[in-house]
Write a protein that holds these residues in place. Structure first.
Motif, PDB file in Angstrom:
ATOM      1  N   LYS A  68       0.823  -1.214   0.000  1.00 50.81           N
ATOM      2  CA  LYS A  68       0.000   0.000   0.000  1.00 50.81           C
ATOM      3  C   LYS A  68       0.855   1.262   0.000  1.00 50.81           C
ATOM      4  O   LYS A  68       0.364   2.344  -0.285  1.00 50.81           O
ATOM      5  N   GLY A  69       2.126   1.118   0.354  1.00 47.91           N
ATOM      6  CA  GLY A  69       3.038   2.253   0.329  1.00 47.91           C
ATOM      7  C   GLY A  69       2.958   3.171   1.523  1.00 47.91           C
ATOM      8  O   GLY A  69       3.512   4.263   1.505  1.00 47.91           O
ATOM      9  N   THR A  70       2.280   2.757   2.575  1.00 49.78           N
ATOM     10  CA  THR A  70       2.127   3.625   3.741  1.00 49.78           C
ATOM     11  C   THR A  70       3.194   3.372   4.809  1.00 49.78           C
ATOM     12  O   THR A  70       3.325   4.171   5.732  1.00 49.78           O
ATOM     13  N   LEU A  71       3.935   2.288   4.700  1.00 50.73           N
ATOM     14  CA  LEU A  71       4.966   1.988   5.690  1.00 50.73           C
ATOM     15  C   LEU A  71       6.245   2.745   5.361  1.00 50.73           C
ATOM     16  O   LEU A  71       6.737   2.683   4.247  1.00 50.73           O
ATOM     17  N   GLN A  72       6.763   3.448   6.338  1.00 47.97           N
ATOM     18  CA  GLN A  72       8.004   4.181   6.128  1.00 47.97           C
ATOM     19  C   GLN A  72       9.167   3.522   6.848  1.00 47.97           C
ATOM     20  O   GLN A  72      10.262   3.446   6.316  1.00 47.97           O
ATOM     21  N   HIS A  73       8.942   3.062   8.062  1.00 50.04           N
ATOM     22  CA  HIS A  73       9.994   2.453   8.864  1.00 50.04           C
ATOM     23  C   HIS A  73       9.426   1.232   9.571  1.00 50.04           C
ATOM     24  O   HIS A  73       8.317   1.277  10.086  1.00 50.04           O
ATOM     25  N   VAL A  74      10.193   0.168   9.603  1.00 45.47           N
ATOM     26  CA  VAL A  74       9.777  -1.040  10.302  1.00 45.47           C
ATOM     27  C   VAL A  74      10.934  -1.479  11.188  1.00 45.47           C
ATOM     28  O   VAL A  74      12.071  -1.593  10.725  1.00 45.47           O
ATOM     29  N   GLY A  75      10.656  -1.708  12.442  1.00 46.04           N
ATOM     30  CA  GLY A  75      11.653  -2.221  13.378  1.00 46.04           C
ATOM     31  C   GLY A  75      11.164  -3.536  13.957  1.00 46.04           C
ATOM     32  O   GLY A  75       9.970  -3.706  14.200  1.00 46.04           O
ATOM     33  N   ILE A  76      12.078  -4.464  14.145  1.00 45.12           N
ATOM     34  CA  ILE A  76      11.736  -5.764  14.720  1.00 45.12           C
ATOM     35  C   ILE A  76      12.655  -6.006  15.905  1.00 45.12           C
ATOM     36  O   ILE A  76      13.864  -5.843  15.788  1.00 45.12           O
ATOM     37  N   VAL A  77      12.088  -6.407  17.013  1.00 41.09           N
ATOM     38  CA  VAL A  77      12.869  -6.777  18.186  1.00 41.09           C
ATOM     39  C   VAL A  77      12.869  -8.295  18.280  1.00 41.09           C
ATOM     40  O   VAL A  77      11.805  -8.915  18.363  1.00 41.09           O
ATOM     41  N   LEU A  78      14.047  -8.893  18.227  1.00 42.35           N
ATOM     42  CA  LEU A  78      14.205 -10.331  18.427  1.00 42.35           C
ATOM     43  C   LEU A  78      14.669 -10.524  19.858  1.00 42.35           C
ATOM     44  O   LEU A  78      15.630  -9.883  20.281  1.00 42.35           O
TER      45      LEU A  78
END
Length: 95
Positions: A68-78
């Motif tokens: 959709k193009g709305t995500l700018q930044h994604v962070g994942i905590v492992l």
């Protein structure tokens, strides 16, 4: 966007209602595959609940949200290493 494993706490519902655009759910098999990816590529052992975020990002649901193009930044905590290492190889072979 937020990923959850289980039920959403009653007190957090207003926050989620106002601030969360989408919720992604994942199956146990997707979590195990995320754990396997961490182990094979990162050489890190992650417990199942700590791999839920990665499983969500690897899911088809996330791919649809990302398209959709709305995500700018994604962070994942492992997180977590609470895994019985003697059962780890058997755990991965079951899937």
């Amino acid at each position: 966007m937020i990923t959850c494993r289980g039920f959403i706490c009653f007190f957090l519902r207003p926050i989620f209602r106002d601030m969360v655009d989408a919720v992604i759910t994942v199956e146990e098999e997707e979590i195990v595959n995320a754990m396997r990816m961490c182990y094979e590529r990162l050489k890190v052992v992650v417990e199942p609940s700590g791999a839920v975020g990665l499983a969500a990002v690897l899911s088809e649901q996330f791919e649809m949200e990302a398209s959709k193009g709305t995500l700018q930044h994604v962070g994942i905590v492992l997180s977590g290493g609470n895994v019985d290492l003697s059962a780890l190889s058997t755990f991965f072979q079951d899937i």
